[in-house]
Design a protein around this motif. Structure first.
Motif, PDB file in Angstrom:
ATOM      1  N   ASN A 221     -36.398 -45.231 -21.252  1.00 44.23           N
ATOM      2  CA  ASN A 221     -36.553 -45.523 -22.672  1.00 44.23           C
ATOM      3  C   ASN A 221     -35.255 -45.961 -23.347  1.00 44.23           C
ATOM      4  O   ASN A 221     -35.233 -46.126 -24.561  1.00 44.23           O
ATOM      5  N   ARG A 222     -34.190 -46.136 -22.577  1.00 44.68           N
ATOM      6  CA  ARG A 222     -32.924 -46.598 -23.135  1.00 44.68           C
ATOM      7  C   ARG A 222     -32.339 -47.685 -22.249  1.00 44.68           C
ATOM      8  O   ARG A 222     -32.219 -47.507 -21.030  1.00 44.68           O
ATOM      9  N   VAL A 223     -32.000 -48.812 -22.852  1.00 45.74           N
ATOM     10  CA  VAL A 223     -31.416 -49.924 -22.107  1.00 45.74           C
ATOM     11  C   VAL A 223     -30.003 -49.554 -21.653  1.00 45.74           C
ATOM     12  O   VAL A 223     -29.210 -49.013 -22.424  1.00 45.74           O
ATOM     13  N   ALA A 224     -29.715 -49.828 -20.374  1.00 49.07           N
ATOM     14  CA  ALA A 224     -28.392 -49.607 -19.783  1.00 49.07           C
ATOM     15  C   ALA A 224     -27.969 -48.137 -19.850  1.00 49.07           C
ATOM     16  O   ALA A 224     -26.782 -47.833 -19.898  1.00 49.07           O
ATOM     17  N   HIS A 225     -28.930 -47.224 -19.816  1.00 55.15           N
ATOM     18  CA  HIS A 225     -28.618 -45.797 -19.921  1.00 55.15           C
ATOM     19  C   HIS A 225     -27.723 -45.350 -18.766  1.00 55.15           C
ATOM     20  O   HIS A 225     -26.727 -44.653 -18.977  1.00 55.15           O
ATOM     21  N   ALA A 226     -28.064 -45.736 -17.537  1.00 57.48           N
ATOM     22  CA  ALA A 226     -27.278 -45.324 -16.380  1.00 57.48           C
ATOM     23  C   ALA A 226     -25.894 -45.968 -16.389  1.00 57.48           C
ATOM     24  O   ALA A 226     -24.897 -45.318 -16.074  1.00 57.48           O
ATOM     25  N   ALA A 227     -25.820 -47.247 -16.772  1.00 53.48           N
ATOM     26  CA  ALA A 227     -24.526 -47.932 -16.815  1.00 53.48           C
ATOM     27  C   ALA A 227     -23.611 -47.323 -17.875  1.00 53.48           C
ATOM     28  O   ALA A 227     -22.410 -47.143 -17.651  1.00 53.48           O
ATOM     29  N   ILE A 228     -24.167 -46.974 -19.013  1.00 51.39           N
ATOM     30  CA  ILE A 228     -23.373 -46.353 -20.078  1.00 51.39           C
ATOM     31  C   ILE A 228     -22.886 -44.980 -19.645  1.00 51.39           C
ATOM     32  O   ILE A 228     -21.746 -44.582 -19.929  1.00 51.39           O
ATOM     33  N   ALA A 229     -23.740 -44.238 -18.928  1.00 53.97           N
ATOM     34  CA  ALA A 229     -23.323 -42.931 -18.416  1.00 53.97           C
ATOM     35  C   ALA A 229     -22.147 -43.081 -17.457  1.00 53.97           C
ATOM     36  O   ALA A 229     -21.205 -42.271 -17.479  1.00 53.97           O
ATOM     37  N   GLY A 230     -22.180 -44.115 -16.617  1.00 54.30           N
ATOM     38  CA  GLY A 230     -21.064 -44.374 -15.717  1.00 54.30           C
ATOM     39  C   GLY A 230     -19.790 -44.713 -16.465  1.00 54.30           C
ATOM     40  O   GLY A 230     -18.694 -44.277 -16.084  1.00 54.30           O
ATOM     41  N   GLU A 231     -19.900 -45.477 -17.533  1.00 52.34           N
ATOM     42  CA  GLU A 231     -18.728 -45.812 -18.349  1.00 52.34           C
ATOM     43  C   GLU A 231     -18.137 -44.576 -19.009  1.00 52.34           C
ATOM     44  O   GLU A 231     -16.910 -44.410 -19.052  1.00 52.34           O
ATOM     45  N   LYS A 232     -18.981 -43.692 -19.491  1.00 50.55           N
ATOM     46  CA  LYS A 232     -18.492 -42.471 -20.141  1.00 50.55           C
ATOM     47  C   LYS A 232     -17.772 -41.564 -19.143  1.00 50.55           C
ATOM     48  O   LYS A 232     -16.760 -40.937 -19.480  1.00 50.55           O
ATOM     49  N   LEU A 233     -18.286 -41.489 -17.923  1.00 52.63           N
ATOM     50  CA  LEU A 233     -17.629 -40.678 -16.905  1.00 52.63           C
ATOM     51  C   LEU A 233     -16.238 -41.214 -16.592  1.00 52.63           C
ATOM     52  O   LEU A 233     -15.278 -40.439 -16.440  1.00 52.63           O
ATOM     53  N   LYS A 234     -16.112 -42.526 -16.499  1.00 56.61           N
ATOM     54  CA  LYS A 234     -14.814 -43.116 -16.198  1.00 56.61           C
ATOM     55  C   LYS A 234     -13.834 -42.911 -17.352  1.00 56.61           C
ATOM     56  O   LYS A 234     -12.653 -42.639 -17.128  1.00 56.61           O
ATOM     57  N   CYS A 235     -14.329 -43.035 -18.575  1.00 60.49           N
ATOM     58  CA  CYS A 235     -13.455 -42.820 -19.735  1.00 60.49           C
ATOM     59  C   CYS A 235     -13.002 -41.370 -19.832  1.00 60.49           C
ATOM     60  O   CYS A 235     -11.878 -41.080 -20.261  1.00 60.49           O
ATOM     61  N   VAL A 242      -7.751 -47.799 -18.409  1.00 59.82           N
ATOM     62  CA  VAL A 242      -8.560 -48.148 -17.249  1.00 59.82           C
ATOM     63  C   VAL A 242      -9.842 -48.814 -17.729  1.00 59.82           C
ATOM     64  O   VAL A 242     -10.561 -48.273 -18.574  1.00 59.82           O
ATOM     65  N   ARG A 243     -10.105 -49.983 -17.192  1.00 55.22           N
ATOM     66  CA  ARG A 243     -11.277 -50.752 -17.609  1.00 55.22           C
ATOM     67  C   ARG A 243     -12.450 -50.470 -16.655  1.00 55.22           C
ATOM     68  O   ARG A 243     -12.330 -50.695 -15.450  1.00 55.22           O
ATOM     69  N   PRO A 244     -13.565 -50.009 -17.176  1.00 60.85           N
ATOM     70  CA  PRO A 244     -14.717 -49.756 -16.299  1.00 60.85           C
ATOM     71  C   PRO A 244     -15.513 -51.026 -16.044  1.00 60.85           C
ATOM     72  O   PRO A 244     -15.609 -51.914 -16.887  1.00 60.85           O
ATOM     73  N   LEU A 245     -16.081 -51.112 -14.846  1.00 61.65           N
ATOM     74  CA  LEU A 245     -17.065 -52.130 -14.507  1.00 61.65           C
ATOM     75  C   LEU A 245     -18.258 -51.378 -13.922  1.00 61.65           C
ATOM     76  O   LEU A 245     -18.316 -51.108 -12.728  1.00 61.65           O
ATOM     77  N   SER A 246     -19.172 -51.014 -14.797  1.00 66.15           N
ATOM     78  CA  SER A 246     -20.288 -50.149 -14.433  1.00 66.15           C
ATOM     79  C   SER A 246     -21.571 -50.971 -14.328  1.00 66.15           C
ATOM     80  O   SER A 246     -22.053 -51.503 -15.334  1.00 66.15           O
ATOM     81  N   ARG A 252     -27.956 -54.747 -14.147  1.00 60.90           N
ATOM     82  CA  ARG A 252     -27.468 -54.678 -15.517  1.00 60.90           C
ATOM     83  C   ARG A 252     -26.035 -54.162 -15.560  1.00 60.90           C
ATOM     84  O   ARG A 252     -25.683 -53.204 -14.881  1.00 60.90           O
ATOM     85  N   LEU A 253     -25.229 -54.813 -16.375  1.00 59.34           N
ATOM     86  CA  LEU A 253     -23.839 -54.436 -16.600  1.00 59.34           C
ATOM     87  C   LEU A 253     -23.736 -53.711 -17.934  1.00 59.34           C
ATOM     88  O   LEU A 253     -24.342 -54.123 -18.920  1.00 59.34           O
ATOM     89  N   GLY A 254     -22.983 -52.615 -17.962  1.00 59.15           N
ATOM     90  CA  GLY A 254     -22.840 -51.841 -19.191  1.00 59.15           C
ATOM     91  C   GLY A 254     -22.160 -52.620 -20.295  1.00 59.15           C
ATOM     92  O   GLY A 254     -21.376 -53.537 -20.026  1.00 59.15           O
ATOM     93  N   PRO A 255     -22.405 -52.269 -21.557  1.00 56.13           N
ATOM     94  CA  PRO A 255     -21.818 -53.026 -22.676  1.00 56.13           C
ATOM     95  C   PRO A 255     -20.301 -52.963 -22.722  1.00 56.13           C
ATOM     96  O   PRO A 255     -19.643 -53.973 -22.992  1.00 56.13           O
ATOM     97  N   GLU A 256     -19.714 -51.793 -22.463  1.00 55.49           N
ATOM     98  CA  GLU A 256     -18.254 -51.685 -22.458  1.00 55.49           C
ATOM     99  C   GLU A 256     -17.674 -52.452 -21.269  1.00 55.49           C
ATOM    100  O   GLU A 256     -16.608 -53.072 -21.378  1.00 55.49           O
TER     101      GLU A 256
END
Length: 326
Positions: A221-235, A242-246, A252-256
């Motif tokens: 129910n959320r677009v890019a939910h898994a990719a955003i979670a990966g970005e938050k873990l890296k941050c 450090v620039r994430p590529l999630s 799908r590529l995360g927004p950040e």
């Protein structure tokens, strides 16, 4: 003066040729037809969404719409990097969510040590309780996800180097080390980039998250939910330097991550050795990384079902032969 069109539409602008009015109408008609087909597609998608299961919705959000690419199939690349027949078909199946395996089939992935000694494979069921073959996407056995991770890292580094950057892989960054409960937690970044004329060091940490895993609950129910979670873990693990590529497993590529990729493309347009624009770099790099993701995921899916290379080379047996039980 005025020209009168056949269907009663009057053109009030001065025209040098009689055909100009008809050309404008002919250009407008395909747009109207396209809008009609888009509306039909939206209605069809809405009906599919109502009938879809939770896992199917997660795949739809991860594999379609804004934020995913569409050039991973073929982009005028050489044969060395093109998807072969078996990999192309399997990559299409993954991207479209057609994840199927024989009922009762088990994962045949082996670690390097087990492959050398003839040890047993993973042997976990390929299909989930819902019938989707998602185990190869999340299997830790034989470091299948690490292969996908390294494929994207290599594609990213190759793209940055082609634009003129100095690239290093798997570099330890001492100033990012952390003291955790009396133990030093080292920071090993996947790709490190330095542009000529700009001595700042850019560090990239790459991750691939599967929206169908238990840790990614909410991806339906959320677009890019898994990719955003990966970005938050890296941050949380590192800092903003450090620039994430999630990526998600379905492309799908995360927004950040997309913002970081655009920023790198902007740096390449300033310091690089080519005349490409920021948008051109972004699209090209993203297509290359998606191609690497698609190939590695397809390779893992094929190997999990027991596919082996043929004598002719790195080709795999046709999908139909691999799906036959026994």
């Amino acid at each position: 003066f005025f020209f009168q069109a056949e269907d009663g539409i009057r053109d009030s602008s001065t025209s040098r040729r009689l055909g100009d009015v008809y050309k404008r109408q002919q250009l407008a008609r395909p747009k109207l037809a396209g809008a009609a087909f888009a509306a039909l597609d939206a209605i069809t998608a809405a009906e599919l969404w109502k009938q879809a299961t939770t896992e199917q919705r997660a795949i739809m959000l991860s594999a379609g719409g804004p934020g995913t690419g569409g050039k991973w199939q073929m982009r005028g690349i050489g044969k060395r990097r093109a998807l072969q027949n078996g990999h192309f078909r399997e990559a299409m199946r993954v991207r479209m969510g057609m994840l199927t395996a024989p009922e009762g089939g088990t994962c045949q992935l082996r670690s390097k040590a087990q492959a050398e000694t003839g040890g047993p494979p993973c042997n976990q069921l390929l299909n989930s309780p819902s019938g989707l073959c998602i185990h190869p996407l999340i299997c830790d056995h034989a470091a299948a996800r690490i292969r996908v991770h390294r494929a994207i890292s290599t594609a990213a580094g190759r793209s940055f180097r082609a634009a003129g950057a100095e690239v290093d892989y798997e570099r330890f960054i001492p100033h990012l080390y952390k003291n955790k409960d009396g133990k030093i937690e080292k920071a090993q970044l996947d790709v490190v980039v330095v542009w000529p004329g700009d001595h700042a060091m850019r560090c990239y940490d790459i991750t691939v998250k599967c929206p169908l895993s238990e840790r990614a609950a909410g991806s339906s129910n959320r677009v890019a939910h898994a990719a955003i979670a990966g970005e938050k873990l890296k941050c949380a693990r590192y800092d903003q330097s450090v620039r994430p590529l999630s990526f998600e497993s379905f492309g799908r590529l995360g927004p950040e991550s997309l913002r970081c990729l655009r920023e790198t493309a902007r740096e390449a347009s300033l310091y690089g050795n080519a005349s490409s624009t920021t948008d051109q770099y972004t699209k090209r790099w993203r297509a290359d990384m998606e191609l690497a993701l698609a190939y590695a995921q397809a390779d893992a899916m094929l190997a999990a079902r027991g596919a082996i290379p043929t004598v002719a080379g790195p080709q795999y047996y046709p999908i139909g032969r691999m799906l036959r039980p026994g």
